[in-house]
Design a protein around this motif. Structure first.
Motif, short mmCIF file in Angstrom:
data_model
loop_
_atom_site.label_atom_id
_atom_site.label_comp_id
_atom_site.label_asym_id
_atom_site.label_seq_id
_atom_site.Cartn_x
_atom_site.Cartn_y
_atom_site.Cartn_z
N LEU A 60 0.83 -1.20 0.00
CA LEU A 60 0.00 0.00 0.00
C LEU A 60 0.87 1.26 0.00
N ALA A 61 1.94 1.23 0.80
CA ALA A 61 2.84 2.39 0.87
C ALA A 61 3.53 2.63 -0.47
N SER A 62 3.92 1.56 -1.13
CA SER A 62 4.58 1.70 -2.44
C SER A 62 3.67 2.39 -3.44
N GLU A 63 2.39 2.06 -3.38
CA GLU A 63 1.42 2.70 -4.26
C GLU A 63 1.21 4.17 -3.87
N ASN A 64 1.10 4.42 -2.57
CA ASN A 64 0.88 5.77 -2.06
C ASN A 64 2.06 6.69 -2.36
N LEU A 65 3.26 6.12 -2.42
CA LEU A 65 4.48 6.91 -2.60
C LEU A 65 5.07 6.78 -4.00
N ARG A 66 4.28 6.31 -4.95
CA ARG A 66 4.81 6.04 -6.29
C ARG A 66 5.39 7.28 -6.95
N ASP A 67 4.86 8.47 -6.62
CA ASP A 67 5.38 9.70 -7.22
C ASP A 67 6.77 10.06 -6.69
N PHE A 68 7.20 9.40 -5.62
CA PHE A 68 8.50 9.69 -5.01
C PHE A 68 9.43 8.47 -5.09
N ALA A 69 9.15 7.59 -6.05
CA ALA A 69 9.87 6.32 -6.14
C ALA A 69 11.39 6.49 -6.21
N LYS A 70 11.85 7.58 -6.81
CA LYS A 70 13.30 7.79 -6.96
C LYS A 70 13.95 8.28 -5.67
N ARG A 71 13.12 8.69 -4.71
CA ARG A 71 13.67 9.26 -3.47
C ARG A 71 13.36 8.41 -2.24
N ILE A 72 12.81 7.22 -2.44
CA ILE A 72 12.50 6.37 -1.30
C ILE A 72 12.91 4.93 -1.58
#
Length: 313
Positions: A60-72
């Motif tokens: 769920l977190a991966s989906e929620n944070l997909r716009d920041f994938a390069k920074r997390i």
């Protein structure tokens, strides 16, 4: 819906990230990713390493944070082992650590996980790969073991009465406890209601802590962070820990008190031999509490406390 508690207060504590290029935040309890998302939005130069033991939460977190994938970067681990999962390079980059050690709303709201009073089972595992469940505890622990968890982890005054009733119920009816709904109703017969709170609240808390070794995980996290500082990491870093009951807060408060103490010699020592310069840093004098406005929006925030520790350079 999960609402991250004390989000503004966390951002304020980590305000120094504005001036820190490529500052890395270790989020030891990623959950749905609410705190991490707020940090990544507020501080565009920052990066996050998120850790969670729950694979469903990670998804769920991966989906929620997909716009920041390069920074997390996301890792699976109990929060007590979060720091130990990092490489030397990663440890060296950490300048802020966050741990929100309360049970997530997504766990409480998902009745299939067995955390709520209305659940159809008695699971309560954060990591569904582990074997111990709340059902096993209620149906196999002996009288003394049940007394221990209800007294120590639930702080229930009628802990002996409740433990005895559970054992007698098992022996008399040859039945097992199977659902949260069933056990909640059972507890109401033996534990008095206090200040309008459901009498099962403390019993469920005790079971959840036992299932997930939450206090052990907290102590392990604190030990690993202290050891990392002693090894030369975390210089000038900030640590924020959010807790939701007195047992957790007491452990955090005491650890921070020891860490900030100039002399760390045993109290029985005749004289100081530690060099009088062993303090790791400075702890916030009082816990940071949610505002009345936040509590109105999210009643689950009412018991939250955040303590902050700033490590010396």
């Amino acid at each position: 819906m999960h609402i991250s508690v004390l989000k503004n207060e966390v951002l304020q504590a980590f305000d120094f990230l504005k001036e820190r290029e490529n500052g890395v935040v270790l989020d030891c309890t990623l959950g749905f990713g609410g705190h991490s998302k707020a940090i990544l939005q507020a501080y565009p130069q920052s990066r996050v390493i998120g850790v969670d033991r729950d694979l469903h939460a990670i998804k769920l977190a991966s989906e929620n944070l997909r716009d920041f994938a390069k920074r997390i970067e996301i890792l699976q681990s109990p929060f007590g082992s979060a720091f130990e999962k990092l490489s030397v390079k990663q440890k060296g980059a950490i300048c802020a650590i966050l741990a929100d050690i309360g049970v997530s709303s997504m766990h409480l709201d998902d009745k299939s996980r067995g955390f709520s009073f209305e659940s159809s089972n008695l699971d309560m595992r954060m990591d569904t790969a582990q074997s111990l469940t709340a059902r096993e505890i209620l149906n196999t622990y002996n009288l003394l073991e049940l007394e221990r968890i209800f007294f120590e982890y639930g702080e229930i005054r009628e802990s002996k009465k409740l433990a005895r009733a559970i054992v007698e119920h098992r022996e008399k009816y040859k039945e097992t406890f199977e659902s949260g709904e069933e056990f909640s109703a059972f507890v109401a017969q033996y534990v008095s209601r206090q200040k309008g709170v459901n009498p099962a609240t403390q019993a469920f808390q005790a079971l959840r802590i036992e299932v997930n070794d939450e206090l052990g995980q907290l102590s392990a996290l604190l030990d690993s962070i202290k050891n990392a500082y002693n090894e030369g990491f975390l210089r000038g870093a900030k640590l924020c820990i959010i807790s939701f009951h007195s047992l957790e807060d007491r452990i955090i408060k005491n650890a921070f008190k020891v860490w900030s103490k100039e002399c760390i010699c045993p109290t029985e020592a005749m004289k100081c031999t530690c060099g009088n310069n062993n303090a790791l840093g400075v702890a916030s004098k009082k816990p940071i509490l949610p505002s009345s406005e936040e509590i109105l929006l999210n009643k689950r925030a009412r018991s939250a406390k955040m303590r902050v520790f700033e490590f010396r350079q």
